[in-house]
Scaffold this active site. Structure first.
Site, short mmCIF file in Angstrom:
data_model
loop_
_atom_site.label_atom_id
_atom_site.label_comp_id
_atom_site.label_asym_id
_atom_site.label_seq_id
_atom_site.Cartn_x
_atom_site.Cartn_y
_atom_site.Cartn_z
N CYS A 97 0.86 -1.18 0.00
CA CYS A 97 0.00 0.00 0.00
C CYS A 97 0.90 1.22 0.00
CB CYS A 97 -0.86 0.06 1.27
SG CYS A 97 -2.14 -1.20 1.31
N GLY A 128 -0.01 0.25 -5.07
CA GLY A 128 -1.37 -0.30 -4.96
C GLY A 128 -2.26 0.28 -6.03
N ASN A 148 -0.19 0.75 6.06
CA ASN A 148 0.58 -0.10 5.15
C ASN A 148 1.24 -1.19 5.98
OD1 ASN A 148 3.68 0.38 3.26
ND2 ASN A 148 2.14 -1.19 3.05
N GLY A 149 1.01 -2.44 5.58
CA GLY A 149 1.60 -3.57 6.31
C GLY A 149 0.52 -4.58 6.66
N TYR A 180 12.18 -5.27 -5.50
CA TYR A 180 11.11 -5.17 -6.50
C TYR A 180 10.15 -4.01 -6.28
CZ TYR A 180 6.51 -6.40 -8.51
OH TYR A 180 5.32 -6.38 -9.16
P1 AMP Z 1 6.24 -15.32 -12.20
O1 AMP Z 1 7.05 -15.70 -13.40
O2 AMP Z 1 4.79 -15.63 -12.41
O3 AMP Z 1 6.79 -15.87 -10.96
O4 AMP Z 1 6.29 -13.72 -12.09
C1 AMP Z 1 7.53 -13.10 -11.93
C2 AMP Z 1 7.34 -11.61 -12.15
O5 AMP Z 1 6.48 -11.10 -11.13
C3 AMP Z 1 8.64 -10.85 -12.03
O6 AMP Z 1 8.77 -10.01 -13.16
C4 AMP Z 1 8.52 -10.03 -10.78
O7 AMP Z 1 9.06 -8.74 -10.95
C5 AMP Z 1 7.03 -9.91 -10.55
N1 AMP Z 1 6.71 -9.89 -9.10
C6 AMP Z 1 7.52 -10.05 -8.06
N2 AMP Z 1 6.86 -9.97 -6.89
C7 AMP Z 1 5.59 -9.74 -7.19
C8 AMP Z 1 4.41 -9.55 -6.42
N3 AMP Z 1 4.43 -9.59 -5.09
N4 AMP Z 1 3.25 -9.34 -7.09
C9 AMP Z 1 3.23 -9.30 -8.44
N5 AMP Z 1 4.32 -9.48 -9.21
C10 AMP Z 1 5.48 -9.69 -8.61
#
Ligand code: AMP
Length: 458
Positions: A2, A28, A102-103, A244
């Site tokens: 968030c 978000g 947030n959290g 990320y």
């Molecule tokens: P996947 O191949 O389905 O595991 O998706 C990997 C991609 O999801 C990478 O490009 C990551 O940057 C992105 N990613 C990492 N963490 C999250 C998250 N919490 N929610 C959505 N996407 C994410």
């Protein structure tokens, strides 16, 4: 996941909050809301949708005042329904209160059950509502003491902004899982999850809210309270904010995100020096580590996965047959550059593995001779209970499969994950102050396993 924004003592507070939330939109995309104190009471506007879908000039004009808080939400507890959109506002005993959080609280479910038994009535399924109930319940001891009491009862991650009539309060859990920064604008004060929100509106960064701190902002200025003993403060900043989540132009935990991500790429090269024709990222998440790898290796960097910037949230879930369309809608490879080449592809993380598998397949179909896939974080094996939206262990690909099994599943030549040491080296002086639970399973706070996404579920 968030984004929070707060402002005190600045004219057109709602407009500034709108811009602040705009720059925190990456934290978000589900809903947005603003609450403003107009001199008499708190007025709010919130809805499901992106910031620019929820607000317009007319709505902002109807939110006059000099004190405001705002929120963008990606639900990690409580389902994505209107009832759960923040700020969460209440009227009681001729007072108004609004909160943004947030959290994730790991013991919200058990606290809520106890409060319900005593007759408390909850309006939402968010863990954040528990905070409001506990504060109001202790309010006869005074506002700061009520917040201090609440902080001692709740466990987990909370960066919170609270509006109590004309007082703005910020408080943060003693582990400091989620960021929260303080700045100054035109003699007033501004709070935001990330400093990129400050840059947009010309706020001067002052400092972070300390883990375990309560900061009260009122007409007399700033006053800080520290309800926890020093030995209870156990800094556990979320490492995934660096990997990320946060924007690369932000300072998180007083450290610039961009160079950390580049260091991750440099360390990837140290650990896994490969020969190839070029390095390419999956944009945008892999961009900065790919720059780091390219600079360390001397290999050229190619930006040959082209992103469609106009794909927001997709409402149509394509059928299995149309799956390739959904992948290419976001990222499409440039055949001319990739054809016949040996490529190093860099991304920040692998969660379920499904998106990456499809993206890697499209690179293969574009004619790549060999694909080496490098990740700028270690294998994600354990769920996050502190606010990052990872699936349960059963869905995290690295929780159940070896690196070699994942490589085969992705159908590529090489798969390499950065080591934990490589990760810690990249963040330098913060190395002993981060939460690594998603990689190690060592949670800094004991997790109440009755925790669930929707805390009202039985
Ligand atoms: P996947 O191949 O389905 O595991 O998706 C990997 C991609 O999801 C990478 O490009 C990551 O940057 C992105 N990613 C990492 N963490 C999250 C998250 N919490 N929610 C959505 N996407 C994410």
């Amino acid at each position: 996941m968030c984004g929070l924004f707060g402002i005190f003592g600045v004219k057109e507070a709602a407009n500034y909050t709108y811009f602040g939330l705009y720059s925190l939109q990456h934290r978000g995309q589900e809903s947005a809301g603003i609450a403003v104190y107009n001199g008499k009471k708190i007025k709010e506007w919130k809805n499901i949708g992106l910031v620019n879908e929820v607000f317009n000039e007319e709505i902002l004009k109807n939110l006059p005042g000099e004190i405001a808080i705002g929120h963008v939400r990606y639900s990690t507890t409580g389902s994505a329904i209107l009832q759960n959109v923040q700020p969460f506002c209440i009227n009681f005993a001729k007072k108004t209160m609004a909160i943004v959080h947030n959290g994730n609280l790991v013991n919200a479910y058990s606290i809520r059950c106890n409060l319900e038994e005593e007759g408390h009535i909850f309006q939402t399924t968010m863990d954040s509502e528990v905070i409001v109930h506990l504060i109001v319940r202790n309010l006869k001891k005074g506002l700061v003491e009520a917040i201090a009491e609440t902080m001692k009862q709740i466990k987990g991650a909370y960066s919170v902004l609270l509006l109590y009539d004309d007082i703005l309060i910020a408080f943060r859990d003693p582990w400091g899982f989620r960021p929260l920064a303080l700045g100054m604008l035109n003699g007033g004060y501004v709070l935001a999850s990330e400093t990129c929100a400050f840059d947009l509106i010309g706020v001067q960064y002052l400092r972070d809210i300390e883990p375990g701190e309560i900061l009260v902002i009122n007409k007399d200025g700033l006053t800080s309270y520290y309800p926890f003993k020093k030995e209870k403060i156990n800094k556990s900043f979320c490492i995934f904010e660096f990997i990320y989540f946060a924007r690369p132009d932000s300072y998180i935990f007083q450290k610039s995100v961009y160079p950390v991500r580049k260091n991750l790429g440099k360390n990837l090269y140290k650990e896994c020096p490969l020969e190839a024709d070029f390095v390419m990222p999956f944009p945008d998440s892999g961009n900065y580590a790919a720059i780091g790898y390219s600079q360390a290796s001397g290999l050229p960097l190619e930006l040959c996965m082209i992103r469609n910037h106009y794909v927001g949230r997709t409402f149509i879930q394509p059928s299995q047959r149309l799956r390739d369309i959904s992948v290419k809608m976001k990222l499409n490879p440039v055949k001319e550059i990739i054809k016949g080449k040996e490529v190093i592809v860099i991304d920040d993380s692998l969660v379920r593995g499904t998106t990456s598998r499809n993206r890697l397949k499209s690179i293969k179909e574009a004619g790549a001779k060999k694909i080496h896939f490098l990740l700028s974080c270690p294998p994600l094996k354990f769920p996050c209970f502190f606010g990052i939206d990872f699936p349960s262990s059963s869905e995290l690909i690295a929780a159940k499969h070896s690196v070699e099994e994942i490589r085969k599943y992705l159908d590529i030549n090489t798969l390499y994950y950065l080591s934990i040491e490589g990760l810690l080296d990249a963040i330098g002086d913060l190395r002993n102050k981060v939460c690594l639970a998603c990689f190690t399973g060592e949670y800094p706070v004991e997790v109440d396993f009755s925790f669930r996404k929707n805390i009202a579920e039985v």
